[in-house]
Design a protein around this motif. Structure first.
Motif, PDB file in Angstrom:
ATOM      1  N   SER A  61     -59.815  33.433 -58.859  1.00  0.00           N
ATOM      2  CA  SER A  61     -58.652  33.565 -57.969  1.00  0.00           C
ATOM      3  C   SER A  61     -58.629  34.880 -57.207  1.00  0.00           C
ATOM      4  O   SER A  61     -57.781  35.067 -56.340  1.00  0.00           O
ATOM      5  N   ARG A  62     -59.551  35.785 -57.508  1.00  0.00           N
ATOM      6  CA  ARG A  62     -59.606  37.064 -56.778  1.00  0.00           C
ATOM      7  C   ARG A  62     -60.351  36.932 -55.456  1.00  0.00           C
ATOM      8  O   ARG A  62     -60.358  37.868 -54.655  1.00  0.00           O
ATOM      9  N   LYS A  63     -60.999  35.772 -55.242  1.00  0.00           N
ATOM     10  CA  LYS A  63     -61.806  35.609 -54.034  1.00  0.00           C
ATOM     11  C   LYS A  63     -61.146  34.638 -53.055  1.00  0.00           C
ATOM     12  O   LYS A  63     -60.312  33.809 -53.415  1.00  0.00           O
ATOM     13  N   ARG A  64     -61.562  34.754 -51.808  1.00  0.00           N
ATOM     14  CA  ARG A  64     -61.145  33.805 -50.772  1.00  0.00           C
ATOM     15  C   ARG A  64     -62.380  33.412 -49.982  1.00  0.00           C
ATOM     16  O   ARG A  64     -63.145  34.278 -49.540  1.00  0.00           O
ATOM     17  N   PHE A  65     -62.567  32.108 -49.826  1.00  0.00           N
ATOM     18  CA  PHE A  65     -63.700  31.636 -49.032  1.00  0.00           C
ATOM     19  C   PHE A  65     -63.425  31.841 -47.547  1.00  0.00           C
ATOM     20  O   PHE A  65     -62.292  31.707 -47.070  1.00  0.00           O
ATOM     21  N   LEU A  66     -64.483  32.132 -46.810  1.00  0.00           N
ATOM     22  CA  LEU A  66     -64.432  32.248 -45.358  1.00  0.00           C
ATOM     23  C   LEU A  66     -65.599  31.451 -44.811  1.00  0.00           C
ATOM     24  O   LEU A  66     -66.718  31.566 -45.299  1.00  0.00           O
ATOM     25  N   SER A  67     -65.334  30.614 -43.819  1.00  0.00           N
ATOM     26  CA  SER A  67     -66.414  29.856 -43.198  1.00  0.00           C
ATOM     27  C   SER A  67     -66.480  30.220 -41.725  1.00  0.00           C
ATOM     28  O   SER A  67     -67.248  31.076 -41.323  1.00  0.00           O
ATOM     29  N   GLY A  68     -65.617  29.619 -40.911  1.00  0.00           N
ATOM     30  CA  GLY A  68     -65.544  30.041 -39.512  1.00  0.00           C
ATOM     31  C   GLY A  68     -64.733  31.312 -39.348  1.00  0.00           C
ATOM     32  O   GLY A  68     -64.931  32.083 -38.413  1.00  0.00           O
ATOM     33  N   GLY A  69     -63.776  31.520 -40.249  1.00  0.00           N
ATOM     34  CA  GLY A  69     -62.960  32.726 -40.204  1.00  0.00           C
ATOM     35  C   GLY A  69     -61.817  32.690 -39.214  1.00  0.00           C
ATOM     36  O   GLY A  69     -61.108  33.688 -39.039  1.00  0.00           O
ATOM     37  N   THR A  70     -61.588  31.542 -38.570  1.00  0.00           N
ATOM     38  CA  THR A  70     -60.548  31.490 -37.538  1.00  0.00           C
ATOM     39  C   THR A  70     -59.142  31.616 -38.118  1.00  0.00           C
ATOM     40  O   THR A  70     -58.229  32.042 -37.416  1.00  0.00           O
ATOM     41  N   ASP A  71     -58.968  31.260 -39.366  1.00  0.00           N
ATOM     42  CA  ASP A  71     -57.669  31.409 -40.016  1.00  0.00           C
ATOM     43  C   ASP A  71     -57.609  32.694 -40.843  1.00  0.00           C
ATOM     44  O   ASP A  71     -56.647  33.457 -40.760  1.00  0.00           O
ATOM     45  N   VAL A  72     -58.666  32.958 -41.601  1.00  0.00           N
ATOM     46  CA  VAL A  72     -58.659  34.108 -42.511  1.00  0.00           C
ATOM     47  C   VAL A  72     -58.536  35.427 -41.756  1.00  0.00           C
ATOM     48  O   VAL A  72     -57.800  36.332 -42.167  1.00  0.00           O
ATOM     49  N   THR A  73     -59.247  35.571 -40.642  1.00  0.00           N
ATOM     50  CA  THR A  73     -59.202  36.842 -39.915  1.00  0.00           C
ATOM     51  C   THR A  73     -57.796  37.134 -39.371  1.00  0.00           C
ATOM     52  O   THR A  73     -57.358  38.289 -39.373  1.00  0.00           O
TER      53      THR A  73
END
Length: 293
Positions: free
Chosen positions: A25-37
């Motif tokens: 739970s300490r990590k977050r996946f990023l793929s395209g990053g359009t939401d995470v960024t």
């Protein structure tokens, strides 16, 4: 200001799952990053570890095998909208992907991210629901599959455990006599979060009758809504193409959605919007189908 983060780039699925198990739970996946960024800039990301999936090539694909369409979680919206396979065997998903953001967002954003974010406004989600998609979820323990209608538990929430990752979505390929479509309303065409969206699937029987219907609305409830009563209304339509009849069937949606007032629209406006979106998209699809016959 973006906080300091620990960053890992996974090069294959095995490495991604190992990192998921390690950081949980300490990590977050990023793929395209359009939401995470965007969330990072707004200080909304609580996790301290980012695991980048953009290099996991084995999760970027669209293929059809034995009547089943398989879509990798890292396939971009541009991949989906340009896919001949989806245009022929899953048109609603190709259309939905073509309406996500602008060209830059479509080139970066992924279908897996759209699903995993579990936003009730996610454009690909209604399309995947009416296509009867199943979500493949992997972890170090193995793979489990969940019907997409059961995947979401609330706005921004899903059945995904901390160590799990969406790897693909798959659904039966549509064929002759099956129609799917998508409609979206936003403040700026194709450049904003949906004010409302809709996807549908119709199976056409003899004499132009709709013998099976699946309809899903987004941005009108805490999760995407499957509109069973509206589906029944479309299955009762006379086999004569009529705008008034189709609009009348779509009107049942008023009773099946529960939108809220927010900065993008009022609840009443959203109710009217889903009726109009469904009627227009369904009329266009049915007119095309019946003309071909």
């Amino acid at each position: 200001m973006i906080k300091e983060l620990e960053y890992h780039a996974a090069h294959d699925l095995k490495e991604a799952l190992k990192l998921a198990e390690q950081y949980g739970s300490r990590k977050r996946f990023l793929s395209g990053g359009t939401d995470v960024t965007v969330r990072l800039k707004e200080g909304l990301v609580k996790e301290g570890v980012i695991v980048d999936l953009s290099r996991v090539a084995e999760l970027r694909f669209v293929r059809e095998e034995s009547g089943i369409v398989h879509v990798g979680a890292c396939a971009t919206h541009a991949d989906l909208s340009a896919s001949p396979i989806l245009q022929q065997h899953g048109c609603a998903l190709a259309l939905a992907a073509s309406r996500v953001g602008g060209p830059q967002i479509r080139n970066m954003g992924t279908v897996g991210g759209n699903v995993a974010n579990a936003s009730p406004a996610g454009d690909t989600i209604p399309a995947l629901i009416v296509l009867d998609a199943v979500v493949s979820i992997a972890s170090h323990k193995g793979i489990r599959e969940v019907p997409i209608i059961d995947f979401f538990t609330g706005p921004g929430r899903s059945v995904l455990a901390a160590e799990e990752l969406v790897t693909e979505l798959h659904f039966p390929a549509t064929g002759p006599g099956e129609l799917t479509g998508f409609g979206k309303l936003g403040a700026r065409q194709a450049m904003t979060i949906s004010t409302a969206n809709v996807a549908f699937y119709f199976r056409i029987g003899n004499n132009h009758r709709i013998v099976e219907a699946r309809i899903a609305f987004g941005s009108v409830a805490p999760t995407v809504v499957r509109a069973h009563k509206t589906e029944q209304m479309f299955c009762r339509l006379s086999p004569v193409l009529s705008w008034d009849a189709i609009r009348g069937a779509a009107q049942m949606a008023w009773k099946e959605v529960a939108p809220i007032d927010d900065l993008r629209a009022t609840a009443v406006y959203r109710k009217e919007a889903v009726v109009g979106l469904l009627a227009e998209a369904a009329y266009e699809a049915l007119a095309s189908c019946w003309h071909e016959r």
